[in-house]
Design a protein around this motif. Structure first.
Motif, short mmCIF file in Angstrom:
data_model
loop_
_atom_site.label_atom_id
_atom_site.label_comp_id
_atom_site.label_asym_id
_atom_site.label_seq_id
_atom_site.Cartn_x
_atom_site.Cartn_y
_atom_site.Cartn_z
N SER A 84 50.21 22.93 58.06
CA SER A 84 50.17 24.39 59.04
C SER A 84 50.00 24.15 60.14
CB SER A 84 49.25 25.67 57.92
OG SER A 84 48.36 25.18 57.67
N THR B 215 47.10 30.80 65.99
CA THR B 215 45.99 29.72 64.79
C THR B 215 44.58 29.35 65.29
OG1 THR B 215 48.16 28.96 64.36
CG2 THR B 215 46.65 28.23 63.59
N HIS C 134 39.45 27.09 57.56
CA HIS C 134 39.51 28.43 56.91
C HIS C 134 40.59 28.62 58.18
CE1 HIS C 134 36.06 29.11 54.25
NE2 HIS C 134 35.54 28.20 55.71
N CYS D 257 46.94 31.79 60.21
CA CYS D 257 47.84 32.03 60.58
C CYS D 257 48.43 33.45 61.37
CB CYS D 257 48.80 31.08 60.39
SG CYS D 257 49.18 29.46 60.31
N PRO E 20 48.55 35.36 57.38
CA PRO E 20 47.63 34.57 56.09
C PRO E 20 46.29 33.83 56.62
CG PRO E 20 49.66 33.13 56.45
CD PRO E 20 49.37 34.25 57.95
N GLU F 189 44.12 30.70 55.37
CA GLU F 189 44.42 29.37 53.70
C GLU F 189 42.63 29.06 54.36
OE1 GLU F 189 46.91 25.60 54.00
OE2 GLU F 189 47.44 26.76 55.25
N THR F 190 42.79 27.75 53.44
CA THR F 190 41.15 27.21 53.40
C THR F 190 41.72 26.06 52.41
OG1 THR F 190 39.93 28.92 52.67
CG2 THR F 190 38.58 26.78 52.61
N LEU F 191 40.96 25.02 53.82
CA LEU F 191 41.69 23.65 53.16
C LEU F 191 40.15 22.49 53.52
CD1 LEU F 191 44.58 22.78 55.67
CD2 LEU F 191 45.01 22.86 52.49
#
Length: 299
Positions: A3, A169, A183, A186, A194, A196-198
């Protein structure tokens, strides 16, 4: 992490002392180069040799490197320094690119922010997007990706908030038990950002290894051989009542509990129109003195 590369514009990589972000920056640069994009790097904090370490020859040949680390102010007067200092180098980067998707890596925004006014740096970042949009003939958000490494302990809320307002971002690095996490916030027009955690790791060849979560061995598990501690064992009072104490508690008459006489009087209708009556039951500690009814007021 896909992303991050799917979006364009300014991408802030916010690292810390515990979780460095240069390895992630280099991994994103490699992915952009393999995707056929032009990659321009403004190196400030480390030497060009140190930054290029880890890339293979095919990747290094695609990178256009602007060296501000060796002689940022042209004191040596060797002719190798970039004209205009840090701000001039930043302003001139997009003029040297060809139309098409471009990734610009700033290593780092913190180095620039400590040497340039925050307003001037923000204006240069905005002008970079406009210049490349005019050259490419398309929206800036679809043409240019700026990867800016930011050391968040070095700056106050003012400069950090100004850069955050420009970023499409934000990637904040963290982790637990040696496992790194990103973390990702965006921002899209007219949409709620949103989050998002990767979980990821950067391999020795600067490839990204995306993972589903922290390793299981880092999560605490109770030891079956460890004796369980009673939570109330160290209290200075007792939470449990003995049989004798419970009987004494049940036989206690509360101060405002109605006696049987009062209950019968309230339930028995009186003659004539309804009138209000006051019932007072003195308790054992009342000190009634008919000669001095206000003695308890101490007046």
């Amino acid at each position: 992490m896909e992303s991050v590369l799917a979006l364009r514009g300014l991408v802030l990589l916010r690292d810390s002392v515990e979780w460095e972000g240069r390895s992630l920056l280099k991994a994103l640069i490699k992915k952009a180069a393999l995707g056929g994009e032009q990659v321009h790097i403004l190196g400030c904090e480390v030497s060009e040799e140190e930054f290029r370490a880890g890339f293979d020859s095919s990747i290094n040949s695609r990178l256009v490197y602007y060296d501000l680390f060796r002689d940022p102010l042209n004191w040596a007067q060797t002719g190798e320094a970039l004209p205009g200092g840090p701000l001039g180098a930043l302003q001139a980067m997009c003029k040297r690119t060809d139309p098409g998707p471009v990734t610009v890596a700033l290593d780092s925004l913190s180095w620039l922010l400590l040497r340039l006014p925050c307003a001037a740096l923000c204006q240069a970042l905005c002008a970079m997007s406009r210049q490349h949009a005019c050259r490419g003939g398309g929206p800036a958000a679809e043409q240019l990706c700026v990867l800016g490494l930011l050391h968040r302990e070095l700056h106050g809320p003012g400069p950090t908030g100004a850069l955050s307002s420009l970023a499409q971002t934000e990637v904040t690095l963290g982790g637990t038990a040696g496992q790194a996490s990103a973390h990702i916030l965006c921002r899209r027009p007219r949409q709620r950002p949103p989050l998002e955690t990767l979980w990821f790791s950067v391999l020795p060849d600067l490839s990204l290894d995306l993972q589903g979560g922290p390793p299981l061995e880092s999560q605490p598990h109770p030891d079956p051989h460890t004796p369980q501690v009673e939570p109330a064992s160290h209290l200075t009072f007792n939470l449990h009542l003995s049989k004798r104490e419970r009987e004494a508690k049940d036989s206690l008459t509360l101060p405002f509990q109605f006696s049987s006489e009062k209950q019968q009087a309230l339930l028995r209708p009186g003659p004539g129109p309804a009138t209000s009556r006051i019932f007072y039951e003195p308790d054992a500690f009342d000190d009634l003195d008919p000669e001095d009814p206000d003695g308890d007021l101490d007046v």
